[in-house]
Write a protein that holds these residues in place. Structure first.
Motif, short mmCIF file in Angstrom:
data_model
loop_
_atom_site.label_atom_id
_atom_site.label_comp_id
_atom_site.label_asym_id
_atom_site.label_seq_id
_atom_site.Cartn_x
_atom_site.Cartn_y
_atom_site.Cartn_z
N PHE A 163 53.74 50.58 40.69
CA PHE A 163 53.55 49.13 40.72
C PHE A 163 52.47 48.71 39.73
CE2 PHE A 163 51.39 45.36 42.42
CZ PHE A 163 52.45 44.49 42.62
N LYS A 164 51.36 49.42 39.72
CA LYS A 164 50.24 49.07 38.84
C LYS A 164 50.55 49.36 37.38
CE LYS A 164 46.32 49.45 42.01
NZ LYS A 164 45.02 50.13 42.27
N SER A 165 51.49 50.25 37.12
CA SER A 165 51.81 50.62 35.73
C SER A 165 52.59 49.53 35.00
CB SER A 165 52.61 51.92 35.70
OG SER A 165 53.91 51.73 36.25
N LYS A 166 53.14 48.56 35.75
CA LYS A 166 53.92 47.49 35.14
C LYS A 166 53.02 46.31 34.79
CE LYS A 166 58.07 48.83 37.69
NZ LYS A 166 59.09 48.41 38.68
N PRO A 167 52.98 45.91 33.54
CA PRO A 167 52.10 44.82 33.09
C PRO A 167 52.28 43.53 33.88
CG PRO A 167 53.09 45.93 31.22
CD PRO A 167 53.78 46.46 32.43
N GLU A 168 53.51 43.24 34.30
CA GLU A 168 53.77 41.99 35.01
C GLU A 168 53.14 41.96 36.41
OE1 GLU A 168 57.63 44.48 35.50
OE2 GLU A 168 56.05 44.15 34.01
N ASN A 169 52.69 43.14 36.89
CA ASN A 169 52.08 43.21 38.22
C ASN A 169 50.56 43.17 38.18
OD1 ASN A 169 54.57 43.39 39.53
ND2 ASN A 169 54.63 45.62 39.32
N LYS A 170 49.98 43.00 36.99
CA LYS A 170 48.53 43.00 36.86
C LYS A 170 47.91 41.90 37.72
CE LYS A 170 44.77 43.05 33.49
NZ LYS A 170 44.39 42.97 32.05
N GLY A 171 46.97 42.27 38.57
CA GLY A 171 46.29 41.32 39.43
C GLY A 171 47.03 41.00 40.70
N LYS A 172 48.24 41.57 40.87
CA LYS A 172 49.04 41.30 42.06
C LYS A 172 48.82 42.38 43.11
CE LYS A 172 52.77 38.89 39.59
NZ LYS A 172 54.24 38.87 39.31
N ILE A 173 49.27 42.11 44.33
CA ILE A 173 49.16 43.05 45.44
C ILE A 173 50.55 43.59 45.75
CG2 ILE A 173 48.62 43.29 47.90
CD1 ILE A 173 46.49 41.14 47.51
N LYS A 234 39.74 40.20 50.57
CA LYS A 234 39.59 39.12 51.55
C LYS A 234 39.41 37.77 50.86
CE LYS A 234 36.90 37.76 55.62
NZ LYS A 234 35.73 38.10 56.48
N GLY A 235 40.13 36.78 51.36
CA GLY A 235 40.00 35.43 50.82
C GLY A 235 41.02 35.09 49.75
N ARG A 236 41.67 36.11 49.17
CA ARG A 236 42.69 35.83 48.18
C ARG A 236 43.93 35.28 48.88
NH1 ARG A 236 43.58 40.52 43.74
NH2 ARG A 236 45.65 39.59 43.98
N PRO A 237 44.49 34.17 48.43
CA PRO A 237 45.65 33.57 49.10
C PRO A 237 46.83 34.53 49.26
CG PRO A 237 44.73 32.04 47.51
CD PRO A 237 44.02 33.35 47.29
N ASP A 238 47.10 35.32 48.21
CA ASP A 238 48.24 36.24 48.30
C ASP A 238 47.98 37.34 49.33
OD1 ASP A 238 46.23 37.34 46.75
OD2 ASP A 238 47.56 38.23 45.26
N PHE A 239 46.74 37.80 49.41
CA PHE A 239 46.42 38.84 50.39
C PHE A 239 46.43 38.29 51.81
CE2 PHE A 239 43.30 41.39 52.84
CZ PHE A 239 43.99 42.59 52.85
N GLU A 240 45.91 37.08 52.00
CA GLU A 240 45.89 36.47 53.32
C GLU A 240 47.32 36.24 53.83
OE1 GLU A 240 43.25 36.23 55.17
OE2 GLU A 240 41.97 36.96 53.55
#
Length: 260
Positions: A163-173, A234-240
């Motif tokens: 998942f992390k190796s794909k550039p489009e997933n940078k910063g995503k969970i 914690k506090g990130r909208p996507d993580f919450e």
């Protein structure tokens, strides 16, 4: 012959002393993370040598420990290679200050992990102490549970890496694969493996080794595993949003999103 428990304590002490020295030379206490998995392997190998490779249960648990500890060591080495000291240990340095910094590092990082490793290794030590020469039904059940845990840890780590190796997933969970059913499949897997090893060690004289899976489960759930990562996001909208639908530790089907 000396007590196998004292022998194991001696091995663990020397092992972490060497890692402490290495950590000070490199000015990087996060080296201890790499030493965690390999510490179990080192201890299991020396216990097997001491036993003369005669215990069938011992050979089984040696194999399981090498598979788990060896993979974890390689995984963490590749992940940390070329990177600065992990932020957790950097924060500890700041909190300790310069006075008695090395002593604090030894006590709070290396000695503490040595104690934890020894407690978690109790089933392995007991298995070599009782020296069973055949496998019973409970052994096979324990091995089966270990395999489930190993699957969650290995596959979870691999899915995260991909998942992390794909550039489009940078910063995503990551929220796919095993991560769809638990927010921490790798930590769940690690705890599960130790419950499996405990069952292999279980005997009327070995009930005390339940300390091992209890310690690792509590450690991962409330101290060094899950809480640190949860705090980081914690506090990130996507993580919450992810938290609301996905179980924290024990895998289960995700809840339906309020927006679907």
């Amino acid at each position: 012959m000396e007590s196998i428990y004292l022998y194991a304590a001696f091995i663990v002490t020397i092992y972490f002393l060497l890692f402490f020295i290495l950590g000070q030379l490199l000015h990087d206490n996060s080296i201890v993370d790499i030493g965690w998995g390999s510490g179990f392997v080192f201890l299991a190998v020396l216990l097997a040598v001491r036993d003369g490779f005669e215990s069938i249960e011992g050979l089984v648990v040696l194999t399981l420990t090498v598979l788990w500890g060896g993979r974890l060591t390689i995984y963490l080495f590749n992940r940390n290679k070329g990177k600065p000291e992990d932020y957790r240990y950097v924060n500890l340095r700041k909190r300790w200050g310069h006075k008695w910094a090395r002593l604090k590092a030894f006590l709070n990082v290396y000695a503490l992990q040595g104690v934890m490793l020894y407690l978690i290794s109790l089933p392995i030590i007991h298995i070599f102490d009782k020296g069973e020469t055949e496998l019973l039904l409970l052994d096979y059940i324990g091995i089966g549970i270990w395999v489930i845990g190993y699957f969650f840890e290995v596959v979870g780590d691999r899915q995260l890496k991909q998942f992390k190796s794909k550039p489009e997933n940078k910063g995503k969970i990551i929220q796919s694969g095993l991560w769809k059913y638990t927010r921490h499949p790798n930590y769940f897997g690690e705890a599960t493996m130790w419950w499996g090893i405990f069952l292999v060690a279980l005997s009327p004289s070995g009930l005390f080794t339940i300390i091992s899976p209890i310690v690792i489960t509590l450690l991962l759930l409330f101290v060094s595993g899950v809480p640190l990562l949860e705090k980081k996001y914690k506090g990130r909208p996507d993580f919450e949003a992810y938290k609301k639908v996905t179980p924290k530790f024990f895998p289960w089907f995700p809840k339906k999103s309020e927006h679907t």
